[in-house]
Design an enzyme around this catalytic site. Structure first.
Site, PDB file in Angstrom:
ATOM      1  N   GLN A 208      42.792  48.161  35.456  1.00 16.87           N
ATOM      2  CA  GLN A 208      43.721  47.027  35.722  1.00 16.87           C
ATOM      3  C   GLN A 208      43.146  46.066  34.103  1.00 16.87           C
ATOM      4  O   GLN A 208      42.033  45.811  34.625  1.00 16.87           O
ATOM      5  CB  GLN A 208      43.872  46.525  36.625  1.00 16.87           C
ATOM      6  CG  GLN A 208      44.527  45.342  36.647  1.00 16.87           C
ATOM      7  CD  GLN A 208      44.891  44.645  36.120  1.00 16.87           C
ATOM      8  OE1 GLN A 208      45.768  44.374  34.515  1.00 16.87           O
ATOM      9  NE2 GLN A 208      43.782  43.510  36.609  1.00 16.87           N
TER      10      GLN A 208
ATOM     11  N   SER B  52      32.691  45.686  29.188  1.00 20.30           N
ATOM     12  CA  SER B  52      33.724  44.305  28.805  1.00 20.30           C
ATOM     13  C   SER B  52      32.969  42.932  27.983  1.00 20.30           C
ATOM     14  O   SER B  52      32.352  42.289  29.100  1.00 20.30           O
ATOM     15  CB  SER B  52      34.741  43.618  28.863  1.00 20.30           C
ATOM     16  OG  SER B  52      35.200  42.631  28.218  1.00 20.30           O
TER      17      SER B  52
ATOM     18  N   TYR C  31      38.340  40.337  36.497  1.00 18.84           N
ATOM     19  CA  TYR C  31      38.945  41.226  35.503  1.00 18.84           C
ATOM     20  C   TYR C  31      37.226  41.400  35.099  1.00 18.84           C
ATOM     21  O   TYR C  31      36.218  42.447  35.591  1.00 18.84           O
ATOM     22  CB  TYR C  31      38.999  40.651  34.126  1.00 18.84           C
ATOM     23  CG  TYR C  31      38.791  41.993  33.272  1.00 18.84           C
ATOM     24  CD1 TYR C  31      39.652  43.601  33.343  1.00 18.84           C
ATOM     25  CD2 TYR C  31      38.514  41.396  32.300  1.00 18.84           C
ATOM     26  CE1 TYR C  31      39.452  44.568  32.564  1.00 18.84           C
ATOM     27  CE2 TYR C  31      38.278  42.562  31.511  1.00 18.84           C
ATOM     28  CZ  TYR C  31      38.663  44.170  31.303  1.00 18.84           C
ATOM     29  OH  TYR C  31      38.689  44.561  30.211  1.00 18.84           O
TER      30      TYR C  31
HETATM   31  P1  NAD Z   1      44.781  50.761  27.997  1.00 18.97           P
HETATM   32  O1  NAD Z   1      45.662  49.948  28.932  1.00 18.97           O
HETATM   33  O2  NAD Z   1      45.401  51.134  26.817  1.00 18.97           O
HETATM   34  O3  NAD Z   1      44.192  52.097  28.495  1.00 18.97           O
HETATM   35  C1  NAD Z   1      43.612  51.693  30.498  1.00 18.97           C
HETATM   36  C2  NAD Z   1      44.275  53.461  30.403  1.00 18.97           C
HETATM   37  O4  NAD Z   1      44.466  53.333  32.632  1.00 18.97           O
HETATM   38  C3  NAD Z   1      45.767  52.998  31.079  1.00 18.97           C
HETATM   39  O5  NAD Z   1      46.375  54.910  30.610  1.00 18.97           O
HETATM   40  C4  NAD Z   1      46.246  53.440  32.414  1.00 18.97           C
HETATM   41  O6  NAD Z   1      47.611  53.882  32.769  1.00 18.97           O
HETATM   42  C5  NAD Z   1      45.106  53.799  32.604  1.00 18.97           C
HETATM   43  N1  NAD Z   1      44.628  53.289  34.401  1.00 18.97           N
HETATM   44  C6  NAD Z   1      45.211  51.754  35.275  1.00 18.97           C
HETATM   45  N2  NAD Z   1      44.496  51.569  36.262  1.00 18.97           N
HETATM   46  C7  NAD Z   1      45.172  53.477  36.277  1.00 18.97           C
HETATM   47  C8  NAD Z   1      44.441  54.534  37.535  1.00 18.97           C
HETATM   48  N3  NAD Z   1      44.184  53.586  39.046  1.00 18.97           N
HETATM   49  N4  NAD Z   1      44.353  55.076  37.944  1.00 18.97           N
HETATM   50  C9  NAD Z   1      44.442  55.958  37.295  1.00 18.97           C
HETATM   51  N5  NAD Z   1      44.528  55.752  34.942  1.00 18.97           N
HETATM   52  C10 NAD Z   1      45.203  54.336  35.246  1.00 18.97           C
HETATM   53  O7  NAD Z   1      43.742  49.657  28.155  1.00 18.97           O
HETATM   54  P2  NAD Z   1      42.164  49.593  26.962  1.00 18.97           P
HETATM   55  O8  NAD Z   1      42.845  48.834  26.134  1.00 18.97           O
HETATM   56  O9  NAD Z   1      42.376  51.834  25.588  1.00 18.97           O
HETATM   57  O10 NAD Z   1      41.276  49.782  27.528  1.00 18.97           O
HETATM   58  C11 NAD Z   1      40.541  50.795  27.661  1.00 18.97           C
HETATM   59  C12 NAD Z   1      39.359  50.690  29.334  1.00 18.97           C
HETATM   60  O11 NAD Z   1      38.859  50.071  27.969  1.00 18.97           O
HETATM   61  C13 NAD Z   1      39.340  49.223  29.832  1.00 18.97           C
HETATM   62  O12 NAD Z   1      38.518  49.938  31.040  1.00 18.97           O
HETATM   63  C14 NAD Z   1      39.388  48.201  29.655  1.00 18.97           C
HETATM   64  O13 NAD Z   1      38.748  47.558  30.414  1.00 18.97           O
HETATM   65  C15 NAD Z   1      38.126  48.678  29.112  1.00 18.97           C
HETATM   66  N6  NAD Z   1      37.856  47.300  27.688  1.00 18.97           N
HETATM   67  C16 NAD Z   1      38.969  47.175  26.286  1.00 18.97           C
HETATM   68  C17 NAD Z   1      39.096  46.376  25.961  1.00 18.97           C
HETATM   69  C18 NAD Z   1      39.904  45.996  24.645  1.00 18.97           C
HETATM   70  O14 NAD Z   1      39.679  44.561  23.245  1.00 18.97           O
HETATM   71  N7  NAD Z   1      41.376  46.625  24.658  1.00 18.97           N
HETATM   72  C19 NAD Z   1      37.663  45.289  25.630  1.00 18.97           C
HETATM   73  C20 NAD Z   1      36.888  44.759  26.301  1.00 18.97           C
HETATM   74  C21 NAD Z   1      36.618  46.470  27.437  1.00 18.97           C
END
Ligand code: NAD
Length: 305
Positions: free
Chosen positions: A76, A117, A142
């Protein structure tokens, strides 16, 4: 042939990781509930299993696939949703992650890599750039959840012998990032500027972030997959701090936007500064310098075009 399960592999970062493992001839199985991800992001050579990680059926996939590595990217991801409903956030970001860790241990997975993160777990910098030794003071549910999972990973590593790695990402940007929702400021600005819509900056725009290109996040993940001796927590950032006003100016220049940004009141609890020292992983794994925003903004904007 090695096998990996990438949770969240239909999302922004996860789908780039899937591509990289496929390129390296891995068998890749994606578990994703498509809540924020998109099936079109998934490499056709990967096997997509649409399942929610809170559902025991999703965990059964681990027993069936018997992966060498699990890369846990699903989450999430909306900080404001975590503030509005911390319990629901914890069900996905803590409890489902913990069950996956336990399953990884039981199924004798060789390595568990987690998308943590840096921006969310350190809080406001006591010093900058923030190293892995910076105090941990998450300012949102978060961030608390990401840190809780890191603690569980330490337990599974130190006591149960599961090799775990936490990748503490800075603010990641690049192609496939969603411009819906509140996160992903570069995706949101690009989408709105290209559609000639007005852009709103929360607060005075002096707040800073460390923007890291998704290609460098992939390289960091490949390094921690290949260097089996690497365990623990690693920052994945550039060490360069960019204000939202400077980001706006750079993107306005590249998109031909002449209108100034609107400003709305600052969001409660939003961090003023965030910048990560990513040199520990780069030195240990022999990675090159991360791409500068000035180089990688253009391909990102081209994608949104
Ligand atoms: P995103 O929303 O594009 O990807 C998250 C994916 O997880 C999505 O495809 C979603 O459908 C899936 N998902 C969510 N809940 C789920 C569940 N209960 N069961 C199965 N699938 C589920 O986001 P992102 O930016 O690609 O983030 C990927 C990871 O990196 C996450 O863990 C996020 O917290 C972490 N993160 C991202 C950033 C950033 O800047 N984008 C920074 C720090 C950490």
């Amino acid at each position: 042939m090695k096998t990996i399960i990438v949770t969240g592999g239909a999302g922004f970062i996860g789908s780039h990781l899937v591509d990289a493992y496929i390129e390296r001839e891995w068998r890749v199985v994606v578990i994703d509930n498509l809540s924020t991800g998109d099936q079109r992001n998934v490499n056709p050579r990967a096997e997509l299993r649409v399942a929610d990680l809170r559902d025991p059926a999703a965990l059964a996939i681990v027993d069936e696939v018997k992966p060498d590595v699990i890369s846990h990217q699903a989450a999430q991801v909306d900080v404001r949703k975590s503030v509005a409903d911390p319990g629901e956030d914890a069900e996905i970001n803590i409890v489902a992650s913990l069950r996956l860790l336990q399953k990884a241990h039981d199924a004798r997975v060789k390595r568990f890599i987690f998308a943590s993160s840096g921006g969310a777990i350190y809080g406001e910098p006591a010093f900058a750039p923030q190293t892995e030794e910076h105090p941990l003071q998450p300012m949102s549910p978060y961030g608390c959840a990401k840190l809780a999972v890191e603690h569980y990973m330490n337990y599974f590593r130190e006591v149960q012998g599961l090799a775990t790695v936490a990748m503490r990402y800075a603010n990641v940007y690049g192609p496939r990032q969603s411009s819906r929702g509140e996160a992903g400021v570069i995706a949101i600005f690009a989408d709105r500027m290209l559609r000639k819509l007005d852009v709103t900056i929360n607060g005075d725009g002096g707040q800073t972030r460390d923007f890291v290109y998704v290609g460098d996040v992939v390289a960091a993940n490949m390094a921690t997959t290949e260097h089996m001796e690497l365990t623990g927590a690693f920052n994945v950032g550039t060490g360069v701090e960019t204000s939202i006003n400077d980001l706006y100016r750079a993107m306005a220049h590249l998109t031909g936007t002449t209108a100034p940004a609107n400003h709305a009141p600052a969001k409660a609890g939003e961090q003023i500064r965030s910048v990560l020292d990513g040199s520990k992983l780069r030195k240990t794994a022999g990675l090159g310098r991360p791409r500068l925003l000035s180089d990688a903004l253009q391909p990102t904007i081209d994608y949104f075009r």
